[in-house]
Structures are given as C-alpha cells and as structure tokens.
Design a protein around this motif. Structure first.
Motif, PDB file in Angstrom:
ATOM      1  N   LEU A  58     -58.062 -31.203 -64.672  1.00 23.64           N
ATOM      2  CA  LEU A  58     -57.197 -31.053 -65.837  1.00 23.64           C
ATOM      3  C   LEU A  58     -56.241 -29.874 -65.684  1.00 23.64           C
ATOM      4  O   LEU A  58     -55.061 -29.975 -66.018  1.00 23.64           O
ATOM      5  CB  LEU A  58     -58.042 -30.889 -67.101  1.00 23.64           C
ATOM      6  CG  LEU A  58     -58.721 -32.157 -67.605  1.00 23.64           C
ATOM      7  CD1 LEU A  58     -59.634 -31.845 -68.779  1.00 23.64           C
ATOM      8  CD2 LEU A  58     -57.690 -33.179 -68.009  1.00 23.64           C
ATOM      9  N   ILE A  59     -56.735 -28.772 -65.177  1.00 25.74           N
ATOM     10  CA  ILE A  59     -55.874 -27.605 -64.974  1.00 25.74           C
ATOM     11  C   ILE A  59     -54.787 -27.920 -63.953  1.00 25.74           C
ATOM     12  O   ILE A  59     -53.619 -27.548 -64.129  1.00 25.74           O
ATOM     13  CB  ILE A  59     -56.716 -26.384 -64.543  1.00 25.74           C
ATOM     14  CG1 ILE A  59     -57.578 -25.923 -65.725  1.00 25.74           C
ATOM     15  CG2 ILE A  59     -55.843 -25.256 -64.031  1.00 25.74           C
ATOM     16  CD1 ILE A  59     -58.619 -24.891 -65.369  1.00 25.74           C
ATOM     17  N   THR A  60     -55.142 -28.655 -62.899  1.00 23.37           N
ATOM     18  CA  THR A  60     -54.157 -29.041 -61.879  1.00 23.37           C
ATOM     19  C   THR A  60     -53.094 -29.958 -62.472  1.00 23.37           C
ATOM     20  O   THR A  60     -51.893 -29.779 -62.213  1.00 23.37           O
ATOM     21  CB  THR A  60     -54.857 -29.737 -60.702  1.00 23.37           C
ATOM     22  OG1 THR A  60     -55.859 -28.872 -60.178  1.00 23.37           O
ATOM     23  CG2 THR A  60     -53.870 -30.089 -59.609  1.00 23.37           C
ATOM     24  N   MET A  61     -53.496 -30.931 -63.282  1.00 26.89           N
ATOM     25  CA  MET A  61     -52.534 -31.852 -63.900  1.00 26.89           C
ATOM     26  C   MET A  61     -51.604 -31.112 -64.868  1.00 26.89           C
ATOM     27  O   MET A  61     -50.402 -31.385 -64.903  1.00 26.89           O
ATOM     28  CB  MET A  61     -53.264 -32.976 -64.641  1.00 26.89           C
ATOM     29  CG  MET A  61     -53.945 -33.968 -63.740  1.00 26.89           C
ATOM     30  SD  MET A  61     -52.754 -34.898 -62.764  1.00 26.89           S
ATOM     31  CE  MET A  61     -53.202 -34.419 -61.132  1.00 26.89           C
ATOM     32  N   ILE A  62     -52.143 -30.193 -65.634  1.00 29.04           N
ATOM     33  CA  ILE A  62     -51.306 -29.413 -66.552  1.00 29.04           C
ATOM     34  C   ILE A  62     -50.318 -28.560 -65.767  1.00 29.04           C
ATOM     35  O   ILE A  62     -49.136 -28.473 -66.111  1.00 29.04           O
ATOM     36  CB  ILE A  62     -52.192 -28.544 -67.472  1.00 29.04           C
ATOM     37  CG1 ILE A  62     -52.940 -29.445 -68.455  1.00 29.04           C
ATOM     38  CG2 ILE A  62     -51.367 -27.511 -68.217  1.00 29.04           C
ATOM     39  CD1 ILE A  62     -54.011 -28.729 -69.247  1.00 29.04           C
ATOM     40  N   ILE A  66     -49.109 -29.139 -62.737  1.00 25.43           N
ATOM     41  CA  ILE A  66     -48.089 -30.011 -62.149  1.00 25.43           C
ATOM     42  C   ILE A  66     -47.085 -30.441 -63.215  1.00 25.43           C
ATOM     43  O   ILE A  66     -45.875 -30.471 -62.981  1.00 25.43           O
ATOM     44  CB  ILE A  66     -48.745 -31.231 -61.470  1.00 25.43           C
ATOM     45  CG1 ILE A  66     -49.470 -30.790 -60.201  1.00 25.43           C
ATOM     46  CG2 ILE A  66     -47.716 -32.308 -61.139  1.00 25.43           C
ATOM     47  CD1 ILE A  66     -50.304 -31.871 -59.557  1.00 25.43           C
ATOM     48  N   GLY A  67     -47.558 -30.786 -64.406  1.00 27.37           N
ATOM     49  CA  GLY A  67     -46.664 -31.184 -65.484  1.00 27.37           C
ATOM     50  C   GLY A  67     -45.717 -30.077 -65.892  1.00 27.37           C
ATOM     51  O   GLY A  67     -44.528 -30.313 -66.125  1.00 27.37           O
ATOM     52  N   ILE A  68     -46.203 -28.861 -65.978  1.00 24.30           N
ATOM     53  CA  ILE A  68     -45.344 -27.722 -66.328  1.00 24.30           C
ATOM     54  C   ILE A  68     -44.324 -27.476 -65.225  1.00 24.30           C
ATOM     55  O   ILE A  68     -43.150 -27.219 -65.494  1.00 24.30           O
ATOM     56  CB  ILE A  68     -46.197 -26.472 -66.587  1.00 24.30           C
ATOM     57  CG1 ILE A  68     -46.997 -26.656 -67.877  1.00 24.30           C
ATOM     58  CG2 ILE A  68     -45.344 -25.218 -66.667  1.00 24.30           C
ATOM     59  CD1 ILE A  68     -48.035 -25.583 -68.121  1.00 24.30           C
ATOM     60  N   ASP A  69     -44.746 -27.580 -63.972  1.00 27.87           N
ATOM     61  CA  ASP A  69     -43.844 -27.365 -62.845  1.00 27.87           C
ATOM     62  C   ASP A  69     -42.723 -28.399 -62.834  1.00 27.87           C
ATOM     63  O   ASP A  69     -41.547 -28.057 -62.659  1.00 27.87           O
ATOM     64  CB  ASP A  69     -44.633 -27.427 -61.541  1.00 27.87           C
ATOM     65  CG  ASP A  69     -43.781 -27.107 -60.331  1.00 27.87           C
ATOM     66  OD1 ASP A  69     -43.056 -26.102 -60.381  1.00 27.87           O
ATOM     67  OD2 ASP A  69     -43.849 -27.857 -59.339  1.00 27.87           O
ATOM     68  N   THR A 121     -36.680 -30.048 -64.221  1.00 29.67           N
ATOM     69  CA  THR A 121     -35.802 -31.106 -64.700  1.00 29.67           C
ATOM     70  C   THR A 121     -35.257 -30.750 -66.081  1.00 29.67           C
ATOM     71  O   THR A 121     -35.781 -29.890 -66.762  1.00 29.67           O
ATOM     72  CB  THR A 121     -36.558 -32.445 -64.794  1.00 29.67           C
ATOM     73  OG1 THR A 121     -37.667 -32.287 -65.673  1.00 29.67           O
ATOM     74  CG2 THR A 121     -37.042 -32.906 -63.447  1.00 29.67           C
ATOM     75  N   THR A 122     -34.188 -31.456 -66.466  1.00 24.52           N
ATOM     76  CA  THR A 122     -33.606 -31.250 -67.787  1.00 24.52           C
ATOM     77  C   THR A 122     -33.644 -32.564 -68.549  1.00 24.52           C
ATOM     78  O   THR A 122     -33.633 -33.645 -67.966  1.00 24.52           O
ATOM     79  CB  THR A 122     -32.148 -30.772 -67.700  1.00 24.52           C
ATOM     80  OG1 THR A 122     -31.397 -31.732 -66.975  1.00 24.52           O
ATOM     81  CG2 THR A 122     -32.052 -29.431 -67.009  1.00 24.52           C
TER      82      THR A 122
END
Length: 50
Positions: free
Chosen positions: A16-20, A22-25, A30-31
């Motif tokens: 879960l921490i890895t997925m969060i 990656i999502g933040i990164d 992107t915009t």
C-alpha cells in the motif's frame, strides 16, 4: 497473532505504501488536461499534414 498473519500484514502495508508513493510521483509529473489553455493547435488543426 499468528506468524503468517503478521507477515501478510507487513507485506500488505509495504504494498500500500508503494502504491501511494507511485501515485503521488505520477501525479506530480503530470498536469490536469483541463488546466491547460486553449492552444492554437487544439482549436484549429495545423495545415502541415500533406
């Protein structure tokens, strides 16, 4: 607590921490498409295509 249950919870937390992360990164790189202004290329297609 079971040893198997503890291992499962640790792996789930790391996932879960890895997925969060990656999502933040991805969201920082992107915009939102609606935030861009109406560019000339988007309003009227260019005539460079032959």
């Amino acid at each position: 607590m079971n040893k198997n249950k503890l291992i499962f919870l640790i792996i789930a937390a790391v996932f879960l921490i890895t997925m969060i992360w990656i999502g933040i990164d991805i969201s920082k790189r992107t915009t939102f498409p609606g935030s861009k202004g109406n560019l000339k290329e988007r309003i009227a297609p260019s005539d460079t295509i032959k």
